[in-house]
Enzyme design. Structure first.
Site, mmCIF file in Angstrom:
data_model
loop_
_atom_site.group_PDB
_atom_site.id
_atom_site.type_symbol
_atom_site.label_atom_id
_atom_site.label_comp_id
_atom_site.label_asym_id
_atom_site.label_seq_id
_atom_site.Cartn_x
_atom_site.Cartn_y
_atom_site.Cartn_z
ATOM 1 N N ASN A 177 -6.198 9.782 8.289
ATOM 2 C CA ASN A 177 -7.287 8.937 8.800
ATOM 3 C C ASN A 177 -8.640 9.635 8.681
ATOM 4 O O ASN A 177 -8.820 10.743 9.198
ATOM 5 C CB ASN A 177 -7.043 8.578 10.260
ATOM 6 C CG ASN A 177 -5.921 7.583 10.427
ATOM 7 O OD1 ASN A 177 -4.786 7.855 10.039
ATOM 8 N ND2 ASN A 177 -6.220 6.426 10.985
ATOM 9 N N ASN B 73 -13.425 -0.475 14.246
ATOM 10 C CA ASN B 73 -13.160 -1.552 15.196
ATOM 11 C C ASN B 73 -13.705 -1.222 16.576
ATOM 12 O O ASN B 73 -14.453 -2.004 17.179
ATOM 13 C CB ASN B 73 -11.641 -1.796 15.327
ATOM 14 C CG ASN B 73 -11.138 -2.882 14.406
ATOM 15 O OD1 ASN B 73 -11.880 -3.394 13.580
ATOM 16 N ND2 ASN B 73 -9.874 -3.217 14.535
ATOM 17 N N ASP C 150 3.800 -0.376 12.233
ATOM 18 C CA ASP C 150 2.686 0.505 12.565
ATOM 19 C C ASP C 150 3.244 1.845 13.038
ATOM 20 O O ASP C 150 4.048 1.892 13.969
ATOM 21 C CB ASP C 150 1.839 -0.118 13.682
ATOM 22 C CG ASP C 150 0.498 0.560 13.851
ATOM 23 O OD1 ASP C 150 -0.255 0.586 12.869
ATOM 24 O OD2 ASP C 150 0.214 1.067 14.948
ATOM 25 N N PRO C 151 2.852 2.965 12.410
ATOM 26 C CA PRO C 151 3.422 4.268 12.775
ATOM 27 C C PRO C 151 3.079 4.650 14.214
ATOM 28 O O PRO C 151 1.959 4.415 14.688
ATOM 29 C CB PRO C 151 2.775 5.230 11.787
ATOM 30 C CG PRO C 151 2.294 4.375 10.660
ATOM 31 C CD PRO C 151 1.929 3.064 11.270
ATOM 32 N N TYR D 136 0.828 -1.208 0.000
ATOM 33 C CA TYR D 136 0.000 0.000 0.000
ATOM 34 C C TYR D 136 0.861 1.257 0.000
ATOM 35 O O TYR D 136 0.693 2.145 -0.843
ATOM 36 C CB TYR D 136 -0.923 -0.011 1.217
ATOM 37 C CG TYR D 136 -1.908 1.129 1.259
ATOM 38 C CD1 TYR D 136 -2.925 1.222 0.318
ATOM 39 C CD2 TYR D 136 -1.842 2.103 2.244
ATOM 40 C CE1 TYR D 136 -3.841 2.268 0.356
ATOM 41 C CE2 TYR D 136 -2.748 3.143 2.300
ATOM 42 C CZ TYR D 136 -3.747 3.222 1.350
ATOM 43 O OH TYR D 136 -4.655 4.255 1.385
ATOM 44 N N ASP D 137 1.826 1.317 0.944
ATOM 45 C CA ASP D 137 2.655 2.510 1.074
ATOM 46 C C ASP D 137 3.433 2.808 -0.205
ATOM 47 O O ASP D 137 3.398 3.921 -0.735
ATOM 48 C CB ASP D 137 3.654 2.345 2.225
ATOM 49 C CG ASP D 137 2.981 2.097 3.566
ATOM 50 O OD1 ASP D 137 1.735 2.019 3.610
ATOM 51 O OD2 ASP D 137 3.700 1.991 4.573
ATOM 52 N N GLU D 138 4.146 1.808 -0.694
ATOM 53 C CA GLU D 138 4.980 2.008 -1.882
ATOM 54 C C GLU D 138 4.142 2.093 -3.142
ATOM 55 O O GLU D 138 4.507 2.778 -4.104
ATOM 56 C CB GLU D 138 6.021 0.896 -2.008
ATOM 57 C CG GLU D 138 7.034 0.860 -0.867
ATOM 58 C CD GLU D 138 8.035 2.013 -0.906
ATOM 59 O OE1 GLU D 138 7.696 3.123 -1.372
ATOM 60 O OE2 GLU D 138 9.174 1.792 -0.467
#
Length: 317
Positions: free
Chosen positions: A178, A194, A277-278, A149-151
């Site tokens: 977000n 969630n 996870d950031p 996803y990121d790249e």
């Protein structure tokens, strides 16, 4: 914002969470909207209320395959955006970002159409700079489980700017932080959905890590307004532009706020933090303020109330 009835607008990923809200705004503004989605994470239910509108059309199609239509503007939103969905088929996720961008940019080039890319704050990875400005290049693991996803999104941005430089294409790039609101998938693994679903069901609230990691949460209506304003900016302004709410909350603060609003007796439990996870994520929206005359208006509490009401109806259906 108004559109002529003859102005044709393509929204890829149009049956998804964000895409369906964008279709709503465009249809109401008078655009002739072509909603494209392969329904991998989107659902027809999100746009069912638009099918009777004469200026709306849904087409089931995958952006990794070429598309031949006549349109004036393109909003490219197609790509699974939650870790559960984009990690389920990571190769397809990368294809969607990269091949999808190539196909949509090729279409825009042929038609000389203006095109907007829905990029992401994930291009910043686990940032060393806080809050994140658009000039920051990011800190991304190129071989991790989130890399598809990121790249993929980083490569899509590269393609957009290369088409701009090589073909003088009118591009717009927004980096979405977000976002939450009605029509989120209850099973997408995102923290807001969630926590709300767990609270409504009386299940344990699962926090990954110690709950001190932070996120910034933008209500969907605010985000869509910013995207529409970005599409209407002057031709020489390309972005990228951060779009998000700079209000920063820890995961523990978010969980406690949702528990209070739901009136739930759910308990908070802690699980190990996922890979890459950031720890922090907060947009610097100075550019959006100056160029788009935009900043979010909906408070976290008000936005959560609307989102909780949506999930209550969904779970009772």
């Amino acid at each position: 914002m108004t559109y002529r009835d003859t102005q044709k607008v393509l929204v890829t990923g149009g049956a998804g969470f964000l895409g369906s809200h964008l279709c709503d705004r465009l249809v109401d503004a008078g655009a002739d909207v072509l909603c494209l989605d392969n329904l991998y994470t989107g659902t027809k239910k999100n746009v069912a209320h638009l099918h009777d509108r004469t200026n709306f059309e849904f087409v089931r199609h995958d952006v990794t395959m070429p598309l031949y239509v006549e349109i004036d503007r393109i909003f490219n939103l197609a790509c699974p955006a939650s870790p559960i969905h984009y990690q389920y088929d990571p190769v397809q996720t990368t294809k969607t970002s990269v091949h999808g961008a190539i196909n949509m940019l090729g279409l825009a080039k042929r038609l000389r159409a203006r095109i907007l890319q829905a990029s992401t704050s994930e291009v910043y990875g686990d940032p060393e700079v806080h809050p994140q400005k658009e000039e920051y290049w990011g800190r991304v693991n190129p071989i991790g489980i989130r890399s598809c996803y990121d790249e993929g999104k980083r490569c899509a941005e590269t393609l957009f700017f290369d088409y701009r430089r090589q073909h003088n294409l009118e591009i717009k790039v927004v980096r979405i932080f977000n976002t939450y609101g009605p029509r989120m998938n209850p099973h997408d693994g995102r923290v807001v959905s969630n926590f709300i679903v767990q609270a409504l069901k009386g299940e344990d609230i699962t926090i990954y890590g110690d709950g001190s990691q932070t996120r910034s949460f933008c209500y969907v209506d605010d985000l869509i307004e910013a995207m529409l304003r970005m599409m209407d900016t002057r031709a020489d302004f390309t972005g990228p532009v951060n779009i998000g709410n700079p209000g920063e909350f820890t995961m523990l603060e978010l969980a406690e706020k949702i528990l209070s609003l739901v009136g739930s007796t759910s308990k908070i439990v802690y699980q190990p933090l996922p890979q890459d996870d950031p720890r922090q994520r907060q947009p610097d929206i100075s550019l959006a303020k100056s160029e788009l005359d935009w900043q979010p208006k909906v408070s976290l509490e008000d936005g959560l109330k609307e989102t909780i009401s949506y999930f209550k109806r969904l779970l009772q259906a």
